[in-house]
Design a protein around this motif. Structure first.
Motif, short mmCIF file in Angstrom:
data_model
loop_
_atom_site.label_atom_id
_atom_site.label_comp_id
_atom_site.label_asym_id
_atom_site.label_seq_id
_atom_site.Cartn_x
_atom_site.Cartn_y
_atom_site.Cartn_z
N PRO A 49 0.83 -1.21 0.00
CA PRO A 49 0.00 0.00 0.00
C PRO A 49 0.87 1.27 0.00
O PRO A 49 2.03 1.24 0.40
N SER A 50 0.27 2.37 -0.40
CA SER A 50 0.97 3.66 -0.39
C SER A 50 1.34 4.04 1.04
O SER A 50 0.80 3.50 2.01
N ASP A 51 2.25 5.00 1.18
CA ASP A 51 2.66 5.46 2.51
C ASP A 51 1.46 5.98 3.30
O ASP A 51 1.34 5.70 4.50
N ASP A 52 0.58 6.72 2.65
CA ASP A 52 -0.61 7.23 3.34
C ASP A 52 -1.51 6.10 3.81
O ASP A 52 -2.02 6.13 4.94
N ASP A 53 -1.71 5.10 2.97
CA ASP A 53 -2.54 3.95 3.36
C ASP A 53 -1.88 3.17 4.51
O ASP A 53 -2.57 2.72 5.42
N GLN A 54 -0.57 3.03 4.46
CA GLN A 54 0.15 2.36 5.55
C GLN A 54 -0.06 3.11 6.87
O GLN A 54 -0.32 2.50 7.91
N ASP A 55 0.04 4.43 6.82
CA ASP A 55 -0.15 5.25 8.01
C ASP A 55 -1.54 5.04 8.60
O ASP A 55 -1.69 4.86 9.81
N ILE A 56 -2.55 5.02 7.75
CA ILE A 56 -3.92 4.80 8.21
C ILE A 56 -4.05 3.40 8.82
O ILE A 56 -4.66 3.23 9.88
N MET A 57 -3.49 2.41 8.15
CA MET A 57 -3.56 1.03 8.66
C MET A 57 -2.92 0.92 10.04
O MET A 57 -3.49 0.32 10.97
N GLN A 78 -4.26 -10.11 2.88
CA GLN A 78 -5.45 -9.68 2.15
C GLN A 78 -6.54 -10.76 2.22
O GLN A 78 -6.28 -11.93 1.97
N TRP A 93 -6.74 -5.44 3.18
CA TRP A 93 -5.73 -5.82 4.17
C TRP A 93 -6.37 -5.99 5.53
O TRP A 93 -7.06 -5.09 6.02
#
Length: 153
Positions: A34-42, A136, A141
């Protein structure tokens, strides 16, 4: 001042991770990181759900948001037992929602096909180290394993 988990609590957390690792199939198709932003949210949403579960001793939401592999191996009761030290020692870390990362490792897909996100948050009074594995399920995820070490400064 609490500096780390007692050995038996850490062993329980490691046991939960081992059970989750055993549940994953090597046949899982590789997925894009996932993108860095998506990783941060996760990361932040998983840690906050984990923190809320520890604060309330109610693991229903964390369990519901976890992967089917995690759910097949670990019960809510096992989670309550494994994470008792967080409640007993009041290791709650709401400030992680707005905290900056102190450090983090580059996201990877491990040999079993799980996404691994690891790093450290530091707040004014606590350091929170995490290593979270996701897999997944239906292209979403989901939590596969979690290891958190929260220590007061």
């Amino acid at each position: 001042m609490l500096t780390s988990f007692p050995a038996q609590i850490l062993a329980r957390v490691v046991s939960l991770l081992a059970l989750a690792i055993l549940a994953i199939s090597p046949a899982i198709a590789a997925a894009d990181i996932p993108s860095d932003d998506d990783q941060d949210i996760m990361i932040r949403s998983t840690l906050m759900t984990f923190n809320d579960a520890n604060m309330t001793n109610n693991y229903a939401v964390l369990y519901a948001k976890a992967s089917k592999q995690f759910q097949a191996q670990i019960t809510q009761e096992k989670m309550q037992s494994a994470f008792e030290a967080f409640r007993k020692n009041e290791l709650f870390f709401e400030d992680v929602v707005t905290a900056d990362y102190d450090s983090y490792e580059k996201a990877t897909i491990d040999g079993e096909g799980a996404l691994v996100l690891a790093g450290v948050f530091k707040t004014d009074d606590m350091q929170v180290k995490y290593r979270i594995r996701y897999v997944q399920n239906n292209k979403v995820w989901k939590l596969l394993g979690i290891n958190v070490d929260a220590t007061r400064k």
